[in-house]
Design a protein around this motif. Structure first.
Motif, PDB file in Angstrom:
ATOM      1  N   ALA A  19       0.969  -1.321  -0.021  1.00  0.00           N
ATOM      2  CA  ALA A  19      -0.372   0.175  -0.216  1.00  0.00           C
ATOM      3  C   ALA A  19       0.867   1.163  -0.151  1.00  0.00           C
ATOM      4  CB  ALA A  19      -0.906   0.188   0.867  1.00  0.00           C
ATOM      5  N   LEU A  20       1.740   0.708   0.122  1.00  0.00           N
ATOM      6  CA  LEU A  20       2.934   2.288   0.949  1.00  0.00           C
ATOM      7  C   LEU A  20       3.510   2.424  -0.978  1.00  0.00           C
ATOM      8  CD1 LEU A  20       4.323   1.865   3.659  1.00  0.00           C
ATOM      9  CD2 LEU A  20       2.968   3.570   3.216  1.00  0.00           C
ATOM     10  N   ILE A  21       3.416   1.674  -1.644  1.00  0.00           N
ATOM     11  CA  ILE A  21       3.932   2.248  -3.206  1.00  0.00           C
ATOM     12  C   ILE A  21       4.344   3.237  -3.643  1.00  0.00           C
ATOM     13  CG2 ILE A  21       5.456   1.079  -5.452  1.00  0.00           C
ATOM     14  CD1 ILE A  21       4.088  -1.909  -4.128  1.00  0.00           C
ATOM     15  N   PRO A  22       2.827   3.413  -3.746  1.00  0.00           N
ATOM     16  CA  PRO A  22       2.964   4.637  -4.414  1.00  0.00           C
ATOM     17  C   PRO A  22       3.667   6.102  -3.908  1.00  0.00           C
ATOM     18  CG  PRO A  22       0.899   3.626  -4.099  1.00  0.00           C
ATOM     19  CD  PRO A  22       1.516   3.508  -3.543  1.00  0.00           C
ATOM     20  N   SER A  23       3.701   5.822  -2.735  1.00  0.00           N
ATOM     21  CA  SER A  23       3.784   7.068  -1.503  1.00  0.00           C
ATOM     22  C   SER A  23       5.605   7.197  -2.103  1.00  0.00           C
ATOM     23  CB  SER A  23       3.569   6.898   0.002  1.00  0.00           C
ATOM     24  OG  SER A  23       1.977   7.294   0.085  1.00  0.00           O
ATOM     25  N   VAL A  24       6.147   5.924  -1.377  1.00  0.00           N
ATOM     26  CA  VAL A  24       7.835   5.939  -1.819  1.00  0.00           C
ATOM     27  C   VAL A  24       8.482   5.293  -2.621  1.00  0.00           C
ATOM     28  CG1 VAL A  24       7.698   3.818   0.100  1.00  0.00           C
ATOM     29  CG2 VAL A  24       7.912   3.228  -1.907  1.00  0.00           C
ATOM     30  N   SER A  25       7.224   5.611  -4.397  1.00  0.00           N
ATOM     31  CA  SER A  25       7.454   5.330  -5.178  1.00  0.00           C
ATOM     32  C   SER A  25       8.614   7.027  -5.942  1.00  0.00           C
ATOM     33  CB  SER A  25       6.787   6.076  -6.329  1.00  0.00           C
ATOM     34  OG  SER A  25       6.221   3.875  -6.659  1.00  0.00           O
ATOM     35  N   ALA A  26       7.504   8.159  -4.963  1.00  0.00           N
ATOM     36  CA  ALA A  26       8.498   9.395  -5.284  1.00  0.00           C
ATOM     37  C   ALA A  26       9.594   9.609  -4.968  1.00  0.00           C
ATOM     38  CB  ALA A  26       7.444  10.894  -4.897  1.00  0.00           C
ATOM     39  N   LEU A  27      10.439   8.908  -4.137  1.00  0.00           N
ATOM     40  CA  LEU A  27      12.062   9.122  -3.460  1.00  0.00           C
ATOM     41  C   LEU A  27      13.136   8.424  -4.233  1.00  0.00           C
ATOM     42  CD1 LEU A  27      11.636   6.883   0.208  1.00  0.00           C
ATOM     43  CD2 LEU A  27      12.016   9.770  -0.632  1.00  0.00           C
ATOM     44  N   ALA A  28      11.963   7.899  -5.526  1.00  0.00           N
ATOM     45  CA  ALA A  28      12.799   7.176  -7.088  1.00  0.00           C
ATOM     46  C   ALA A  28      14.332   8.645  -7.031  1.00  0.00           C
ATOM     47  CB  ALA A  28      12.787   7.050  -8.128  1.00  0.00           C
ATOM     48  N   GLY A  29      13.366   9.861  -7.459  1.00  0.00           N
ATOM     49  CA  GLY A  29      13.961  11.054  -7.570  1.00  0.00           C
ATOM     50  C   GLY A  29      14.925  12.231  -6.497  1.00  0.00           C
ATOM     51  N   ASP A  30      14.906  11.182  -4.835  1.00  0.00           N
ATOM     52  CA  ASP A  30      16.111  11.222  -4.304  1.00  0.00           C
ATOM     53  C   ASP A  30      17.579  11.888  -4.835  1.00  0.00           C
ATOM     54  OD1 ASP A  30      17.502  11.571  -2.057  1.00  0.00           O
ATOM     55  OD2 ASP A  30      16.053  11.896  -0.734  1.00  0.00           O
ATOM     56  N   GLU A  31      17.965  12.557  -4.885  1.00  0.00           N
ATOM     57  CA  GLU A  31      19.856  12.834  -4.891  1.00  0.00           C
ATOM     58  C   GLU A  31      20.843  11.627  -4.451  1.00  0.00           C
ATOM     59  OE1 GLU A  31      20.776  16.394  -6.049  1.00  0.00           O
ATOM     60  OE2 GLU A  31      19.471  17.099  -7.328  1.00  0.00           O
ATOM     61  N   TRP A  32      20.548  11.464  -3.569  1.00  0.00           N
ATOM     62  CA  TRP A  32      21.629  10.975  -2.050  1.00  0.00           C
ATOM     63  C   TRP A  32      21.443   9.196  -2.613  1.00  0.00           C
ATOM     64  CZ3 TRP A  32      20.921   9.129   3.339  1.00  0.00           C
ATOM     65  CH2 TRP A  32      22.018   8.393   3.750  1.00  0.00           C
ATOM     66  N   TRP A  33      21.873   8.482  -2.732  1.00  0.00           N
ATOM     67  CA  TRP A  33      22.601   6.953  -3.729  1.00  0.00           C
ATOM     68  C   TRP A  33      21.957   6.241  -2.811  1.00  0.00           C
ATOM     69  CZ3 TRP A  33      24.752   3.166  -1.388  1.00  0.00           C
ATOM     70  CH2 TRP A  33      25.940   3.554  -0.848  1.00  0.00           C
ATOM     71  N   GLU A  34      21.977   6.425  -1.690  1.00  0.00           N
ATOM     72  CA  GLU A  34      21.325   5.267  -0.728  1.00  0.00           C
ATOM     73  C   GLU A  34      20.326   5.824  -0.077  1.00  0.00           C
ATOM     74  OE1 GLU A  34      23.394   2.761   3.281  1.00  0.00           O
ATOM     75  OE2 GLU A  34      24.320   4.928   3.132  1.00  0.00           O
ATOM     76  N   VAL A  35      19.485   5.745  -0.544  1.00  0.00           N
ATOM     77  CA  VAL A  35      17.936   6.087  -0.335  1.00  0.00           C
ATOM     78  C   VAL A  35      17.633   5.289  -2.283  1.00  0.00           C
ATOM     79  CG1 VAL A  35      15.835   8.140  -1.311  1.00  0.00           C
ATOM     80  CG2 VAL A  35      17.509   8.564   0.970  1.00  0.00           C
ATOM     81  N   GLN A  36      18.476   5.779  -3.090  1.00  0.00           N
ATOM     82  CA  GLN A  36      18.373   5.099  -4.585  1.00  0.00           C
ATOM     83  C   GLN A  36      18.109   3.763  -4.308  1.00  0.00           C
ATOM     84  OE1 GLN A  36      20.032   7.190  -7.223  1.00  0.00           O
ATOM     85  NE2 GLN A  36      19.673   9.132  -7.248  1.00  0.00           N
ATOM     86  N   ALA A  37      19.886   3.099  -3.233  1.00  0.00           N
ATOM     87  CA  ALA A  37      19.966   1.980  -3.462  1.00  0.00           C
ATOM     88  C   ALA A  37      19.074   1.534  -2.391  1.00  0.00           C
ATOM     89  CB  ALA A  37      20.991   1.750  -2.436  1.00  0.00           C
ATOM     90  N   GLN A  38      18.147   2.203  -0.764  1.00  0.00           N
ATOM     91  CA  GLN A  38      17.677   1.320  -0.591  1.00  0.00           C
ATOM     92  C   GLN A  38      16.301   1.075  -1.665  1.00  0.00           C
ATOM     93  OE1 GLN A  38      18.058  -0.456   2.283  1.00  0.00           O
ATOM     94  NE2 GLN A  38      19.970   0.227   3.256  1.00  0.00           N
ATOM     95  N   LEU A  39      15.720   1.959  -1.475  1.00  0.00           N
ATOM     96  CA  LEU A  39      14.721   1.440  -2.710  1.00  0.00           C
ATOM     97  C   LEU A  39      14.442   0.220  -3.705  1.00  0.00           C
ATOM     98  CD1 LEU A  39      11.579   2.858  -3.076  1.00  0.00           C
ATOM     99  CD2 LEU A  39      12.343   4.517  -4.576  1.00  0.00           C
ATOM    100  N   LEU A  40      15.590   0.362  -4.372  1.00  0.00           N
ATOM    101  CA  LEU A  40      15.588  -0.788  -5.578  1.00  0.00           C
ATOM    102  C   LEU A  40      15.598  -2.110  -4.757  1.00  0.00           C
ATOM    103  CD1 LEU A  40      16.734  -0.868  -8.484  1.00  0.00           C
ATOM    104  CD2 LEU A  40      18.666  -0.650  -7.774  1.00  0.00           C
ATOM    105  N   LEU A  41      16.497  -1.734  -3.886  1.00  0.00           N
ATOM    106  CA  LEU A  41      16.197  -3.274  -2.848  1.00  0.00           C
ATOM    107  C   LEU A  41      14.913  -3.510  -2.422  1.00  0.00           C
ATOM    108  CD1 LEU A  41      19.302  -3.086   0.015  1.00  0.00           C
ATOM    109  CD2 LEU A  41      18.407  -4.788  -2.079  1.00  0.00           C
ATOM    110  N   LEU A  42      14.408  -2.209  -1.700  1.00  0.00           N
ATOM    111  CA  LEU A  42      12.740  -2.309  -1.565  1.00  0.00           C
ATOM    112  C   LEU A  42      12.065  -3.565  -2.528  1.00  0.00           C
ATOM    113  CD1 LEU A  42      10.331  -2.172   0.562  1.00  0.00           C
ATOM    114  CD2 LEU A  42      10.044  -0.405   0.095  1.00  0.00           C
ATOM    115  N   ALA A  43      12.210  -2.497  -3.586  1.00  0.00           N
ATOM    116  CA  ALA A  43      11.345  -2.627  -4.967  1.00  0.00           C
ATOM    117  C   ALA A  43      11.357  -4.196  -5.962  1.00  0.00           C
ATOM    118  CB  ALA A  43      11.447  -1.564  -6.451  1.00  0.00           C
TER     119      ALA A  43
END
Length: 224
Positions: A19-43
């Motif tokens: 249910a949180l996917i639409p919300s966390v998807s917006a974090l893909a635009g974050d410039e910090w590499w670790e946020v992107q890495a964690q989001l990639l792992l979650l997906a």
């Protein structure tokens, strides 16, 4: 995001994360590499879970009726996305983050995470091989090296790596992708890419991936 990943992998309540996917998807635009890495792992982890169980965990229509009409609204609220929609959303996150222009750290995390999805999602093979070839030699070779192999100094290959100095960054597991991926399909993908490039000779990266794509044993059906 790392907490969400832990819930996804270790808890039977991973559907609550969907249910949180639409919300966390917006974090893909974050410039910090670790946020992107964690989001990639979650997906990636969500796709693995959703692909393995489908919607078998959801209550069926007859079961809902037996429990009362109030359960219908509860089920709708708890599972707002179908599995198919959730997988497509997660693939959208992967397609946005797993590109050659992303941080090498993000891509290194993605190469270990995505290798399990390649048999079921062959459309990821082209970008996977492309990213692997484009990684710096030291990073690529760590992934292609057998896990029980030792380095030149006699130490074993580390399964978990810290990509930056300091205590604020997490450790990331690096897998021996050559023992996990679909060998024949990776070899075919590499061959198609090399044919399209029309190179006069292979480069070291091509040879490394080619050798890693060869299985320990060839099956009879592979020979055809």
């Amino acid at each position: 995001i790392s907490i969400l990943s832990t819930i996804t992998m270790c808890s039977s309540h991973y559907q609550s994360i969907v249910a949180l996917i639409p919300s966390v998807s917006a974090l893909a635009g974050d410039e910090w590499w670790e946020v992107q890495a964690q989001l990639l792992l979650l997906a990636t982890q969500l796709i693995s879970k959703l692909s393995s169980v489908g919607r078998q965990d959801l209550p069926q229509g007859d079961e809902i009726s037996d429990r009362g009409h109030g359960k219908i609204d509860q089920a709708v609220e708890e599972f707002p996305l179908s599995n198919e929609q959730a997988v497509e959303s997660c693939l959208g996150i992967i397609n946005r983050l797993f590109v050659v222009s992303s941080s090498k750290n993000v891509l290194q995390v993605g190469l270990s995470a995505l290798v399990h999805l390649l048999p079921e999602y062959p459309n990821l093979l082209f970008i996977y091989v492309t990213v692997l070839l484009d990684q710096p030699p030291s990073l690529r070779q760590r992934l292609l090296r057998p896990r029980d192999e030792t380095l030149a100094d006699g130490t074993c290959v580390a399964a978990r790596q810290a990509y930056v100095m300091g205590n604020s960054s997490r450790m990331y597991e690096e897998k021996s992708v050559g023992s996990l991926w679909p060998h024949l399909e990776v070899a075919k993908t590499l061959a198609r890419q090399l044919e399209a490039l029309g190179l006069d000779r292979l480069e070291l990266a091509h040879l490394e991936v080619l050798l890693a794509s060869l299985p320990d044993q060839f099956l009879l059906e592979d020979a055809s």
